[in-house]
Scaffold this motif. Sequence first.
Motif, mmCIF file in Angstrom:
data_model
loop_
_atom_site.group_PDB
_atom_site.id
_atom_site.type_symbol
_atom_site.label_atom_id
_atom_site.label_comp_id
_atom_site.label_asym_id
_atom_site.label_seq_id
_atom_site.Cartn_x
_atom_site.Cartn_y
_atom_site.Cartn_z
ATOM 1 N N HIS A 283 0.750 -1.293 -0.079
ATOM 2 C CA HIS A 283 -0.088 0.040 0.130
ATOM 3 C C HIS A 283 0.859 1.266 0.108
ATOM 4 N N PRO A 284 0.639 2.254 -0.757
ATOM 5 C CA PRO A 284 1.317 3.483 -0.998
ATOM 6 C C PRO A 284 1.545 4.043 0.498
ATOM 7 N N CYS B 82 -10.833 6.207 -2.034
ATOM 8 C CA CYS B 82 -9.975 5.731 -1.085
ATOM 9 C C CYS B 82 -9.545 6.966 -0.289
ATOM 10 N N PHE C 295 -7.330 7.597 1.207
ATOM 11 C CA PHE C 295 -5.766 7.919 1.226
ATOM 12 C C PHE C 295 -5.324 8.813 0.114
ATOM 13 N N ALA C 296 -6.336 9.155 -0.977
ATOM 14 C CA ALA C 296 -6.277 9.448 -2.202
ATOM 15 C C ALA C 296 -5.329 10.877 -2.269
ATOM 16 N N CYS D 54 -1.785 10.450 -1.854
ATOM 17 C CA CYS D 54 -1.207 9.448 -2.356
ATOM 18 C C CYS D 54 -0.667 9.969 -3.831
ATOM 19 N N HIS E 93 0.249 7.913 -6.356
ATOM 20 C CA HIS E 93 -0.208 6.989 -7.231
ATOM 21 C C HIS E 93 -1.771 7.074 -7.711
ATOM 22 N N ALA E 94 -2.267 8.144 -6.935
ATOM 23 C CA ALA E 94 -3.867 8.356 -7.079
ATOM 24 C C ALA E 94 -4.130 8.338 -8.490
ATOM 25 N N MET E 95 -5.268 7.594 -8.878
ATOM 26 C CA MET E 95 -5.928 7.483 -10.431
ATOM 27 C C MET E 95 -7.386 8.035 -10.208
ATOM 28 N N CYS F 247 -9.605 6.059 -7.795
ATOM 29 C CA CYS F 247 -9.184 6.213 -6.374
ATOM 30 C C CYS F 247 -10.068 7.364 -5.717
ATOM 31 N N PRO G 200 -11.392 1.361 -2.357
ATOM 32 C CA PRO G 200 -11.156 -0.131 -2.663
ATOM 33 C C PRO G 200 -11.705 -1.038 -1.659
ATOM 34 N N CYS H 161 -6.392 -1.208 -2.073
ATOM 35 C CA CYS H 161 -5.638 -0.401 -2.910
ATOM 36 C C CYS H 161 -6.127 -0.765 -4.320
ATOM 37 N N TRP H 162 -6.484 0.195 -5.257
ATOM 38 C CA TRP H 162 -6.713 -0.126 -6.468
ATOM 39 C C TRP H 162 -5.724 -0.656 -7.327
ATOM 40 N N LEU H 163 -4.322 -0.292 -6.941
ATOM 41 C CA LEU H 163 -3.377 -0.596 -7.627
ATOM 42 C C LEU H 163 -3.066 -2.195 -7.844
HETATM 43 FE FE1 SF4 Z 1 -3.295 5.428 -3.731
HETATM 44 FE FE2 SF4 Z 1 -5.288 4.702 -5.263
HETATM 45 FE FE3 SF4 Z 1 -3.922 3.018 -3.760
HETATM 46 FE FE4 SF4 Z 1 -5.701 4.673 -2.520
HETATM 47 S S1 SF4 Z 1 -6.218 3.166 -3.986
HETATM 48 S S2 SF4 Z 1 -3.586 4.184 -2.062
HETATM 49 S S3 SF4 Z 1 -4.937 6.654 -3.888
HETATM 50 S S4 SF4 Z 1 -3.335 4.156 -5.700
#
Ligand code: SF4
Length: 333
Positions: free
Chosen positions: A249-250, A286, A288-289, A292, A294-296, A299, A304, A316-318
């Motif tokens: 997780h990021p 999310c 944490f977005a 984060c 890596h947020a998309m 997110c 997730p 996490c969506w990743l």
């Molecule tokens: Fe980051 Fe998206 Fe994973 Fe949340 S779901 S931790 S925003 S990559």
Amino acid sequence: MYDLLNVKGLKTAFKNNNQRVSVVNGVDFGINKGEIVGIVGESGCGKSVTSLSIMRLLHDTTGDIQDGKVTFKGENLLDLSERSMRKIRGKEIAMIFQEPMTSLNPVMKIGKQLMQGIILHLKYSKEKAKKHAIDTLKSVGIPRAEDIMNEYPHQLSGGMRQRVMIAIAMSCEPELLIADEPTTALDVTIQAQILELMKRLQSDRGTAILMITHDLGVVAEVCDRVIVMYAGRVVEEASVDELFESPRHPYTKDLIESVPKIGERKSRLYSIPGHVPNPNQMPNGCKFAPRCQHAMEICFNKEPELTSEEKRKHRCWLYQQNNVGREQNLGSK
Ligand code: SF4
Ligand code: MG
């Protein structure tokens, strides 16, 4: 299923200006007998509230448990009467806190405080309880145990007070010890001694320990498995080795990045940008977005689920299958 404690869908909310805000939001985890499990996260992530909910010790707060199950040795603690719960607290599940001064009675001698629980739970005679109290003090490395019995908490150093708290907690040989930041108030040398003591108690007596901490150093030192919490949710779970070797997780990656490493000269200590979200104003998607890297798109719209991958879990969506944004994200790194 774990053979000692199973927490499922735990939700705890607090009253805030006539509003109910969830501080713990659907937490799932478990502990096996004799295991040391850490719950780690920044302050405000819900880790202490999780432990107070397990112990049903929220009555001094505006919080109450809204949903979920806390199954200890097959029994849902949330269904028990306060009377039955009192038999479990201290005897089967004991708790220690960051600041022993707030849990010790300042006007009662150490010996009396120790003997109280022993007499209540183990039904020992006064004489037998006294002997057991002295033995327990010795077992946690307290010198002059007989003398300490007649002293008051303020006569002891911080490290000794924490040892007394551990002695009180261990005196009835609980199967589970919940330790909420037990070493945070102590200096580094004493902290190491207390952690060493807890590890020894676990290996000698087989006590399971739930270690609540903001400090990944403590986790690395004592835990077998770790739960990472963020904004009232579990965001990652893994064995300690896996977590440090390959955090998924990021947020976990950022937490590990922010631990100062011995011997490494850093011009500036890394800290995770942004803040833990206010429970009143949780972001969609999310949690944490907003922080984060890596947020998309997904997110920010959809939260997730906590998904399992072999023995670990992450939210996490990743790492989720059929995630439309995955290639786009990994490609843009
Ligand atoms: Fe980051 Fe998206 Fe994973 Fe949340 S779901 S931790 S925003 S990559
Ligand atoms: Mg706390």
